[in-house]
Design a protein around this motif. Structure first.
Motif, mmCIF file in Angstrom:
data_model
loop_
_atom_site.group_PDB
_atom_site.id
_atom_site.type_symbol
_atom_site.label_atom_id
_atom_site.label_comp_id
_atom_site.label_asym_id
_atom_site.label_seq_id
_atom_site.Cartn_x
_atom_site.Cartn_y
_atom_site.Cartn_z
ATOM 1 N N GLY A 4 0.799 -1.225 0.000
ATOM 2 C CA GLY A 4 0.000 0.000 0.000
ATOM 3 C C GLY A 4 0.826 1.266 0.000
ATOM 4 N N SER A 5 2.088 1.171 -0.390
ATOM 5 C CA SER A 5 2.983 2.333 -0.354
ATOM 6 C C SER A 5 2.775 3.217 -1.576
ATOM 7 C CB SER A 5 4.437 1.876 -0.291
ATOM 8 O OG SER A 5 5.307 2.987 -0.404
ATOM 9 N N VAL A 6 2.207 4.386 -1.352
ATOM 10 C CA VAL A 6 2.031 5.340 -2.447
ATOM 11 C C VAL A 6 3.390 5.887 -2.886
ATOM 12 C CG1 VAL A 6 0.957 7.519 -3.139
ATOM 13 C CG2 VAL A 6 -0.286 5.927 -1.661
ATOM 14 N N VAL A 55 -6.423 2.799 1.532
ATOM 15 C CA VAL A 55 -7.243 3.844 0.910
ATOM 16 C C VAL A 55 -6.420 4.741 -0.004
ATOM 17 C CG1 VAL A 55 -8.767 5.806 1.330
ATOM 18 C CG2 VAL A 55 -8.837 3.831 2.850
ATOM 19 N N ASP A 56 -5.324 5.285 0.503
ATOM 20 C CA ASP A 56 -4.534 6.234 -0.291
ATOM 21 C C ASP A 56 -3.962 5.579 -1.541
ATOM 22 O OD1 ASP A 56 -5.047 8.238 1.523
ATOM 23 O OD2 ASP A 56 -3.189 7.937 2.655
ATOM 24 N N TYR A 57 -3.564 4.337 -1.403
ATOM 25 C CA TYR A 57 -3.027 3.627 -2.570
ATOM 26 C C TYR A 57 -4.113 3.445 -3.625
ATOM 27 C CZ TYR A 57 -0.697 0.147 -5.464
ATOM 28 O OH TYR A 57 -0.137 -0.520 -6.531
ATOM 29 N N VAL A 58 -5.289 2.990 -3.203
ATOM 30 C CA VAL A 58 -6.375 2.782 -4.163
ATOM 31 C C VAL A 58 -6.738 4.100 -4.843
ATOM 32 C CG1 VAL A 58 -8.786 2.081 -4.441
ATOM 33 C CG2 VAL A 58 -7.272 0.772 -2.934
ATOM 34 N N ARG A 59 -6.788 5.165 -4.063
ATOM 35 C CA ARG A 59 -7.118 6.481 -4.633
ATOM 36 C C ARG A 59 -6.113 6.871 -5.717
ATOM 37 N NH1 ARG A 59 -7.265 9.142 -0.212
ATOM 38 N NH2 ARG A 59 -9.535 9.127 0.066
ATOM 39 N N ARG A 60 -4.822 6.544 -5.502
ATOM 40 C CA ARG A 60 -3.790 6.906 -6.480
ATOM 41 C C ARG A 60 -3.746 5.935 -7.657
ATOM 42 N NH1 ARG A 60 -1.534 8.114 -10.099
ATOM 43 N NH2 ARG A 60 0.554 9.029 -10.406
ATOM 44 N N VAL A 61 -3.870 4.645 -7.390
ATOM 45 C CA VAL A 61 -3.667 3.677 -8.458
ATOM 46 C C VAL A 61 -4.796 3.696 -9.482
ATOM 47 C CG1 VAL A 61 -4.801 1.604 -7.498
ATOM 48 C CG2 VAL A 61 -2.706 1.377 -8.866
ATOM 49 N N VAL A 62 -6.002 4.080 -9.077
ATOM 50 C CA VAL A 62 -7.084 4.118 -10.069
ATOM 51 C C VAL A 62 -6.847 5.217 -11.100
ATOM 52 C CG1 VAL A 62 -8.804 3.131 -8.497
ATOM 53 C CG2 VAL A 62 -8.572 5.627 -8.653
ATOM 54 N N ARG A 63 -5.954 6.161 -10.796
ATOM 55 C CA ARG A 63 -5.640 7.237 -11.748
ATOM 56 C C ARG A 63 -4.579 6.822 -12.759
ATOM 57 N NH1 ARG A 63 -3.736 11.008 -7.505
ATOM 58 N NH2 ARG A 63 -2.644 11.978 -9.263
#
Length: 431
Positions: free
Chosen positions: A315-317, A350-358
């Protein structure tokens, strides 16, 4: 009259002969002995028109194209630059200040634009008005990723400009000693630059500059690199040190191991590369170094993990961002048939999912268990605030809530069965 008709008939027969170049027809195509072309294929080949020549721009038009390309380079507008290059703009064309699109990309840190110029004939060792290379320009600005790419392109790594400085001199003397310059110096050291060159300007070495400016981290790395050059390591020792450095997060040790000849894609007993180890242990500084030098983000280990896939588990952004310049393959599947957004959703990152969907990753990918990221967030989640956020993020990114698992059960039905009231409400509203 009869003789005239016979002559005309003879001319017609000659003109109809497909194999006689003297009669104005196309020559019979050369055919391998095993081939038996039909008459149709022969006629088709003969009918292919000559390719049209692309008109060359006039001198004035060329100058305008080149000027517009430089403007796009200053703006970092890769799409516009690509269109201009396709129309014939020259990536090496300079203005009166000796700036070209290629040189602008190096100083401004536009990595994607740099790749475009390299693909279209950039003169890698071209010089600016200070007789400096793109490597010197990038090092002075602390663009470690550009520095690494230029080293891989074979640029002259020890060129001295008319100020008397190499790329390493400028990274130390004109840098501010912050993390980006430490990254840059590590890439230069790993890339094998000469750390002991004295500047013709004042006789100072990069180490002297680092000490004078109080950059203790830089001074220590340069000093050890100089000493190591006098006591070379064997490759096996260097590679062991590189793997250890990737696990522990020691960026200096990683740079020194690479300088000593360690292979970038060396493997441990479990087939893990240094980059995969860095990703697994979230050693971002080491990952940045390795990526700058061309490490593979898609290298598979013994259990079918890659550096990129591991980011979905951790999960590391920060690691995600470190790997993106390497252009990872977002479609590679882990041992469960999933892409990185699925384990991230399951684990509540959460933060990873928010970034990876982009990134354009497929949010509706179905793994071998028959689950999408949305299904995993519900089936393996607990309905808490983190999972509620993930469900919303996935839906906003285009997740299809109607996709059912292998038993025909949808995410909404799973949420209702497990009493995830708020998640069920979010899914109902999405219908």
């Amino acid at each position: 009259m009869r003789l005239g008709l016979l002559a005309c008939a003879a001319l017609v027969l000659v003109a109809c002969s497909p194999g006689d170049p003297g009669a104005g027809g196309a020559p019979t195509p050369s055919v391998a002995p095993t081939q038996s072309p039909t008459a149709d294929s022969t006629r088709t080949e003969a009918a292919v028109p000559e390719p049209e020549q692309t008109p060359q721009p006039s001198e004035v038009e060329q100058a305008r194209l080149d000027e517009r390309l430089r403007a796009a380079a200053w703006a970092g507008d890769v799409l516009r630059a690509r269109r201009l290059v396709e129309r014939g703009a020259d990536v090496n064309a300079k203005d009166e200040t000796q700036q070209s699109a290629y040189l602008i990309a190096t100083s401004e840190g536009h990595l994607e634009l740099l790749e475009l110029t390299l693909r279209h004939g950039a003169a890698v060792d071209d010089k600016d008005s200070f007789n400096g290379t793109g490597l010197i320009r990038a090092a002075e600005r602390g663009h470690a990723d550009v520095v690494g790419r230029l080293l891989r392109a074979g640029i002259d790594k020890d060129h001295v400009n008319n100020l008397g400085w190499t790329a390493l001199h400028e990274a130390v003397h004109l840098g501010d000693g912050t993390e980006r310059y430490l990254d840059t110096v590590r890439v230069l050291v790993a890339g094998g630059v000469d750390v002991d060159i004295e500047s013709p300007r004042d006789g100072a070495t990069p180490l002297a500059y680092a000490r004078a400016r109080g950059f203790d981290d830089l001074a220590r790395l340069i000093e050890v690199a100089s000493a190591q050059d006098g006591r070379p390591l064997d490759r096996s020792t260097a590679e062991r040190r590189l793997l250890d450095a990737a696990r522990s997060g020691d960026g200096d040790a990683a740079a020194l191991a690479l300088r000593a000849g360690a292979r970038l894609e060396t493997r441990d007993a479990d087939r893990r590369t240094p980059l995969l180890l860095a990703a697994t242990h979230d050693r971002v500084a080491v990952a940045r170094l390795l990526v700058a030098l061309g490490a593979d983000p898609d290298a598979l280990d013994a259990i079918h993990d890659t550096p990129w896939l591991v980011t979905g588990v951790t999960g590391s952004v920060a690691m995600l961002e470190a790997l993106l310049p390497a252009r990872p393959d977002l479609t590679i599947r882990n041992r469960f048939g999933g892409v990185s957004v699925i384990p991230a959703s399951e684990r509540g990152h959460v933060d990873y999912v928010r970034r990876v969907v982009r990134t354009g990753i497929d949010v509706n990918h179905v793994n071998d268990l028959g689950w999408t990221a949305l299904l995993e967030a519900v089936i393996l989640g607990d309905g808490s605030v983190s999972y509620q956020k993930i469900v919303r993020i996935l839906l906003d990114a285009g997740a299809d809530a109607s996709i059912a698992d292998g038993d025909g059960v949808t995410a909404l039905e799973h949420a209702q069965t497990s009493d995830q009231t708020e998640v069920a409400r979010i899914l109902r509203r999405a219908q």
